[in-house]
Design a protein around this motif. Structure first.
Motif, PDB file in Angstrom:
ATOM      1  N   VAL A  47       0.764  -1.256  -0.043  1.00 59.22           N
ATOM      2  CA  VAL A  47      -0.168  -0.180  -0.082  1.00 59.22           C
ATOM      3  C   VAL A  47       0.901   1.437  -0.073  1.00 59.22           C
ATOM      4  N   THR A  48       1.988   1.376   0.851  1.00 58.38           N
ATOM      5  CA  THR A  48       2.997   2.401   0.557  1.00 58.38           C
ATOM      6  C   THR A  48       3.521   2.755  -0.449  1.00 58.38           C
ATOM      7  N   THR A  49       3.870   1.422  -1.193  1.00 59.14           N
ATOM      8  CA  THR A  49       4.437   1.763  -2.418  1.00 59.14           C
ATOM      9  C   THR A  49       3.612   2.255  -3.239  1.00 59.14           C
ATOM     10  N   ILE A  50       2.336   1.841  -3.482  1.00 63.72           N
ATOM     11  CA  ILE A  50       1.295   2.564  -4.526  1.00 63.72           C
ATOM     12  C   ILE A  50       1.092   3.899  -4.053  1.00 63.72           C
ATOM     13  N   ILE A  51       0.848   4.347  -2.817  1.00 61.79           N
ATOM     14  CA  ILE A  51       0.766   5.685  -2.461  1.00 61.79           C
ATOM     15  C   ILE A  51       2.047   6.547  -2.908  1.00 61.79           C
ATOM     16  N   PHE A  52       3.211   5.888  -2.519  1.00 61.19           N
ATOM     17  CA  PHE A  52       4.333   6.629  -3.004  1.00 61.19           C
ATOM     18  C   PHE A  52       4.535   7.057  -4.273  1.00 61.19           C
ATOM     19  N   TRP A  53       4.333   6.045  -5.348  1.00 60.30           N
ATOM     20  CA  TRP A  53       4.139   6.463  -6.910  1.00 60.30           C
ATOM     21  C   TRP A  53       3.097   7.530  -7.345  1.00 60.30           C
ATOM     22  N   SER A  54       2.020   7.311  -6.491  1.00 62.32           N
ATOM     23  CA  SER A  54       0.884   8.292  -6.799  1.00 62.32           C
ATOM     24  C   SER A  54       1.590   9.667  -6.268  1.00 62.32           C
ATOM     25  N   TRP A  55       1.792   9.907  -5.338  1.00 65.47           N
ATOM     26  CA  TRP A  55       2.679  11.006  -4.509  1.00 65.47           C
ATOM     27  C   TRP A  55       3.717  11.490  -5.595  1.00 65.47           C
ATOM     28  N   LEU A  56       4.464  10.525  -5.990  1.00 63.43           N
ATOM     29  CA  LEU A  56       5.763  10.985  -6.495  1.00 63.43           C
ATOM     30  C   LEU A  56       5.529  11.579  -7.944  1.00 63.43           C
ATOM     31  N   LEU A  57       4.474  10.954  -8.789  1.00 67.19           N
ATOM     32  CA  LEU A  57       4.116  11.140 -10.199  1.00 67.19           C
ATOM     33  C   LEU A  57       3.617  12.631  -9.887  1.00 67.19           C
ATOM     34  N   ASN A  58       2.600  12.839  -9.150  1.00 68.15           N
ATOM     35  CA  ASN A  58       1.952  14.176  -8.944  1.00 68.15           C
ATOM     36  C   ASN A  58       3.264  15.267  -8.488  1.00 68.15           C
ATOM     37  N   TRP A  59       4.009  14.863  -7.601  1.00 63.61           N
ATOM     38  CA  TRP A  59       5.155  15.809  -7.218  1.00 63.61           C
ATOM     39  C   TRP A  59       5.894  16.272  -8.527  1.00 63.61           C
ATOM     40  N   LEU A  60       6.332  15.134  -9.197  1.00 64.73           N
ATOM     41  CA  LEU A  60       7.175  15.485 -10.528  1.00 64.73           C
ATOM     42  C   LEU A  60       6.289  16.266 -11.266  1.00 64.73           C
ATOM     43  N   GLY A  61       5.321  16.014 -11.834  1.00 61.79           N
ATOM     44  CA  GLY A  61       4.135  16.905 -12.566  1.00 61.79           C
ATOM     45  C   GLY A  61       4.279  18.197 -12.040  1.00 61.79           C
ATOM     46  N   TYR A  62       4.102  18.549 -10.802  1.00 63.90           N
ATOM     47  CA  TYR A  62       3.992  19.683 -10.359  1.00 63.90           C
ATOM     48  C   TYR A  62       5.356  20.510 -10.294  1.00 63.90           C
TER      49      TYR A  62
ATOM     50  N   PHE B 199       8.134  20.044 -12.398  1.00 64.23           N
ATOM     51  CA  PHE B 199       8.743  19.791 -13.732  1.00 64.23           C
ATOM     52  C   PHE B 199       8.052  19.830 -14.954  1.00 64.23           C
ATOM     53  N   PRO B 200       7.969  20.782 -15.745  1.00 60.88           N
ATOM     54  CA  PRO B 200       6.922  20.918 -16.811  1.00 60.88           C
ATOM     55  C   PRO B 200       6.913  19.844 -17.704  1.00 60.88           C
ATOM     56  N   VAL B 201       8.415  19.109 -17.933  1.00 60.71           N
ATOM     57  CA  VAL B 201       8.386  18.106 -18.785  1.00 60.71           C
ATOM     58  C   VAL B 201       7.776  16.781 -18.354  1.00 60.71           C
ATOM     59  N   PHE B 202       7.814  16.518 -16.982  1.00 67.22           N
ATOM     60  CA  PHE B 202       7.035  15.572 -16.366  1.00 67.22           C
ATOM     61  C   PHE B 202       5.381  15.666 -16.374  1.00 67.22           C
ATOM     62  N   HIS B 203       5.228  17.089 -16.213  1.00 72.03           N
ATOM     63  CA  HIS B 203       3.606  17.475 -16.029  1.00 72.03           C
ATOM     64  C   HIS B 203       2.901  17.047 -17.649  1.00 72.03           C
ATOM     65  N   ASN B 204       3.769  17.450 -18.738  1.00 70.75           N
ATOM     66  CA  ASN B 204       3.327  16.796 -19.905  1.00 70.75           C
ATOM     67  C   ASN B 204       3.264  15.646 -20.268  1.00 70.75           C
ATOM     68  N   LEU B 205       4.142  14.822 -19.631  1.00 67.13           N
ATOM     69  CA  LEU B 205       3.871  13.466 -19.859  1.00 67.13           C
ATOM     70  C   LEU B 205       3.103  12.702 -18.781  1.00 67.13           C
TER      71      LEU B 205
END
Length: 175
Positions: free
Chosen positions: A79-94, A96-102
């Motif tokens: 469960v922690t792994t799934i929450i971690f990836w969800s949070w990390l992808l949102n953080w990267l998108g917030y 870094f614009p290049v991640f936001h577009n991906l």
């Protein structure tokens, strides 16, 4: 009447924790990509079929992620792994614009100057009746009143009328 609790099985992982993290990461990221690419239009709402899809995905992915884990630490790590990836992808998108577009899809033009963009509607499998339903929900009865309509990254459809964009009403054109 009471059975003896196997505390060792409850608290001591049978599967290596790194394996659980890797499995959870791979399945989460794989499902994220599939849902990002294939189901963008469905992400703005959660109906019964969407809920069923989520439940079935969870059930189908469970063994691939968990490898039949049984202990509490294994479940918590997954469960922690799934929450971690969800949070990390949102953080990267917030951050870094290049991640936001991906990570986040861009808005897609569906109507321009009262005319449907059929190619974009086909790309997202939006029928004329579905589009018109969204237009009517915006209080508009005639597509000629629509300056632009977009499918937003959330999967919802936003409608901009000539009146909203210029502050005055435009004469309707007969097509």
């Amino acid at each position: 009447m009471f059975k003896k609790v196997n505390w060792h099985a409850v608290f001591v992982p049978e599967t290596p924790l790194l394996e659980i993290f890797v499995r959870g990461s791979l399945v989460y990221l794989g499902l994220f990509l599939l849902l990002r690419v294939l189901l963008k239009r469905e992400s703005g709402t959660l109906g019964i079929t969407d809920m069923l899809l989520v439940v079935l995905i969870a059930d189908a992915a469970q063994n691939g992620m968990a490898h039949e884990y049984r202990s509490v630490p294994e479940g918590l790590l997954l469960v922690t792994t799934i929450i971690f990836w969800s949070w990390l992808l949102n953080w990267l998108g917030y951050r870094f614009p290049v991640f936001h577009n991906l990570i986040k899809s861009k808005k897609l033009l569906l109507v321009k100057n009262g005319r449907m963009i059929k190619q974009n509607m086909q790309r997202e499998l939006i029928t004329t009746s579905e589009l018109m339903s969204e237009v009517r929900m915006s209080g508009i009865t005639d597509l000629a009143e629509v300056k632009e309509a977009y499918m937003e990254p959330s999967g919802t459809i936003s409608v901009i009328t000539y009146e909203q964009s210029t502050g005055k009403r435009r004469d309707k054109q007969i097509v």
